[in-house]
Design an enzyme around this catalytic site. Structure first.
Site, PDB file in Angstrom:
ATOM      1  N   SER A 231       0.590  -0.953   0.074  1.00  0.00           N
ATOM      2  CA  SER A 231       0.011  -0.057  -0.193  1.00  0.00           C
ATOM      3  C   SER A 231       0.714   1.114   0.200  1.00  0.00           C
ATOM      4  CB  SER A 231      -1.121  -0.039   1.071  1.00  0.00           C
ATOM      5  OG  SER A 231      -1.952   1.644   1.149  1.00  0.00           O
ATOM      6  N   ASP A 348      -9.008  -5.464  -5.780  1.00  0.00           N
ATOM      7  CA  ASP A 348      -8.729  -4.393  -4.574  1.00  0.00           C
ATOM      8  C   ASP A 348      -9.195  -3.239  -4.701  1.00  0.00           C
ATOM      9  OD1 ASP A 348      -7.438  -2.299  -3.201  1.00  0.00           O
ATOM     10  OD2 ASP A 348      -5.766  -3.198  -3.860  1.00  0.00           O
ATOM     11  N   HIS A 379      -7.183  -5.944  -0.886  1.00  0.00           N
ATOM     12  CA  HIS A 379      -6.623  -5.094  -0.974  1.00  0.00           C
ATOM     13  C   HIS A 379      -5.126  -6.315   0.207  1.00  0.00           C
ATOM     14  CE1 HIS A 379      -3.620  -1.011  -0.656  1.00  0.00           C
ATOM     15  NE2 HIS A 379      -4.076  -1.165   0.360  1.00  0.00           N
TER      16      HIS A 379
END
Length: 626
Positions: A231, A348, A379
């Site tokens: 991320s 995601d 995710h």
């Protein structure tokens, strides 16, 4: 195993060692009271192209930990001094006892010292009319800082240190004990990790303290660095790589945000990341801003958050501008020299899959060694550790294990474990060809998709209402709040690989409207154990006001038809035999877009509307449409 413990009173030894090794006092004190191993060991131990766990490196009692501050080339917090980044190092004792120089796995993050957590009280109110300035938002809560020196984070240490790597962490600008301000993208978030890599390679200054302090050198570093993270922590490796910094040999970004415009906007539309309705770039700034004293924080809030972010993010129109341009790493990708293994998920909906696909495509075009690992979940989710190991072992230890040869795309199929991806020569699948399907009317129930266009003009109209979730609209047998068109049942499974594209001719009864498009697999699986791939194929969003330019919205003339064309999110999915592929067109997407007052009408000219699907084999096997 022999253990040697120095006396507390042997301070002469401590400070002599400190001076010789140029370590912070805290680190040397840690070393002074730690056991020391006897005998030399071989590092690395490589088998089948992978660095193996070395028994003597597994015991954390024999690790050296210390922290320092690395000087950057910028001053964000306005104190007239170059900002320093807080760095922590975890390395084997053998880097001292055997004078080993080892490669580094480096992870940088704005999260290490804590965030505002799950408090969304300061998020923007999505209940906003399109084109209007947003309602004022609340102030963010204070962040309770986490972490103690010298350890910033323990992530990745157990995976990589026992295999013969030094593990380094740093806090991003304006977070934790790093100086400066968060910029959420832009130059400093690339230059900060670059400075750390420069320090690891002997080109930048490190110090024992945030101000002043004694010099610290990375004498134990081989000068070869790999980066990884998930991320935001995956964005930073890409940011660092765009600088072309020497010594950064390989990066493995997992679910990276490669463009903050694409994270908070979509084709001119204000579109929030999944699960974070009301978030924008200024909200993310507040979420991570854990650094600095009260005066510094106030300076950063004023000059970075308020004067740059809130003044330029433009929640009224969603238009692209120079502020967003500077936070799009595709615009800097020509600087990348490191090998890149991109990792992402096709489902995601926080950091949507285009973030990695667009970089993968650009790097391929530039001739940079790059591969793609994609799975079917949500995710996050890194590649198998064996795959990451082969990459780090090849590029950091120089092992000729063939990782750069062969397949360029690794995709986890729908029913497989994430550790067992299927190899493909490239992404998209080399045999994928565009198949165009056209809608046949059926509103307010369901229309059909067919492979032949309509020969006569036909329109259908939907009425916007954000109260209904997309999942509800897709399952509805009858509703005026969406248009949906489905293929007949598939006589065989269909493998989609690539980026679907929609062309619409539409008219609106108001000057502005949200436009949302979903591809779904029907019938909808309502079972509790259903997977995300059972129902959602992909999604896309756009602002009809930005047909001519992403930088300038133009109000729609009510009743006038406009042609709009845009990509949906990339996908690679096998739709099972017996399912139907559905194209759903609606306006406000409750979980993603702004929520204007319901009632806006969108009219679609079906004769001039089509969907292009990337189908492996180039045909869609359909049951009879009778």
């Amino acid at each position: 195993m022999t253990k040697l413990v120095r006396s507390r009173l042997d301070l002469t030894w401590v400070f002599t060692t400190m001076k010789r090794l140029r370590l912070p006092v805290l680190a040397v004190l840690f070393l002074a009271i730690s056991p020391v191993q006897g005998g030399e060991i071989q590092i690395p131990v490589i088998k089948d192209g992978e660095a193996q766990v070395i028994k003597e490196l597994e015991d954390s009692d024999y690790w050296i930990r210390h922290d320092l501050w690395v000087e950057t080339e910028f001053d964000l917090d306005g104190d007239g001094k170059l900002d320093r980044m807080h760095v922590s190092v975890t390395r084997p004792t053998q880097t001292d006892t055997q004078s080993l120089k080892l490669p580094v796995i480096y992870n940088s993050s704005p999260y290490f010292a804590g965030t505002t957590g799950g408090d969304e009280s300061y998020f923007w109110d999505a209940r906003q009319e399109l084109g209007d300035e947003p309602p004022k938002r609340s102030a963010a809560p204070a962040i309770e800082r986490e972490g103690t020196r010298p350890i910033i984070s323990k992530r990745h240490v157990k995976d990589w240190l026992p295999r013969g790597f030094v593990v380094v962490h740093s806090s991003a600008p304006g977070t934790g004990l790093s100086q400066g301000c968060p910029t959420v993208g832009d130059d400093p978030e690339a230059l900060a990790p670059k400075a750390v890599i420069d320090w690891l390679c002997g080109r930048a200054k490190g110090f024992t303290e945030p101000f002043g302090g004694e010099p610290v050198e990375a004498y134990w570093s081989s000068g070869k660095v790999g980066m990884t993270g998930t991320s935001y922590n995956g964005t930073i490796p890409l940011a660092a790589a765009t600088t072309g910094v020497e010594g950064l040999e390989v990066i493995i970004p997992v679910a990276p945000n490669t463009s903050y415009y694409h994270y908070y906007r979509s084709n001119g539309l204000v579109r929030h990341p999944g699960g974070y309705l009301g978030e924008d770039i200024d909200i993310l700034y507040d979420f991570i801003h854990s650094g600095g004293d009260e005066e510094t924080r106030a300076y950063c809030d004023c000059h970075i958050r308020d004067e740059q972010m809130m003044a330029n993010q433009d929640r009224a129109t969603g238009d692209y501008n120079d502020f967003w341009y500077s936070r799009d790493y595709l615009n800097r990708v020509d600087g990348v020299k490191a090998a890149v293994l991109m990792a992402h998920a096709f489902n995601d909906w926080n950091v949507v899959p285009e973030h990695s696909i667009r970089i993968y495509e650009a790097l391929k075009k530039n001739g940079v060694e790059t591969q793609l690992f994609m799975h079917q979940g949500g995710h996050g989710g890194p590649p198998p550790i064996s795959m990451m190991n082969r990459w780090f072992t090849h590029y950091l230890y120089g092992e000729d294990n063939g990782v750069e040869k062969g397949s360029k795309s690794w995709i986890v199929r729908e029913k497989d474990e994430r550790t067992k991806p299927t190899e493909y020569p490239q992404y998209p699948h080399p045999e994928a060809k565009d198949v165009v399907v056209y809608p046949v009317p059926g509103a307010p129930q369901r229309g059909r998709l067919q492979t032949a266009p309509l020969t006569e003009p036909i329109t259908e109209t939907l009425v916007d209402n954000f109260s209904f979730a997309g999942e509800t609209l897709a399952q509805a047998e009858y509703t005026e709040h969406r248009l949906i068109y489905t293929t007949p049942e598939l006589s065989e499974a269909v493998h989609l690989s690539g980026t679907p594209r929609i062309k619409l001719r539409l008219a609106c009864d108001r000057p502005a409207a949200n436009l949302s498009v979903w591809l779904v697999s029907l019938p909808w699986n309502t079972q509790k154990n259903s997977k995300i791939t059972d129902n959602i194929i992909t999604r896309g969003w756009a602002d009809p006001q930005n047909i001519e330019s992403m930088r300038e919205s133009k109000p729609l003339v009510p009743g006038q038809f406009y042609d709009i064309e845009f990509d949906l999110q990339p996908d690679d999915q096998v739709i099972a035999k017996g399912q139907q592929i559905g194209l759903m067109v609606f306006s406000s997407d409750r979980d993603y877009t702004l929520h204007p007052t319901p009632g806006t009408k969108l009219t679609i000219d079906l004769q001039h509307t089509q969907l292009s699907l990337p189908v492996v084999g180039g045909t869609i096997p359909l049951e009879s449409q009778d």
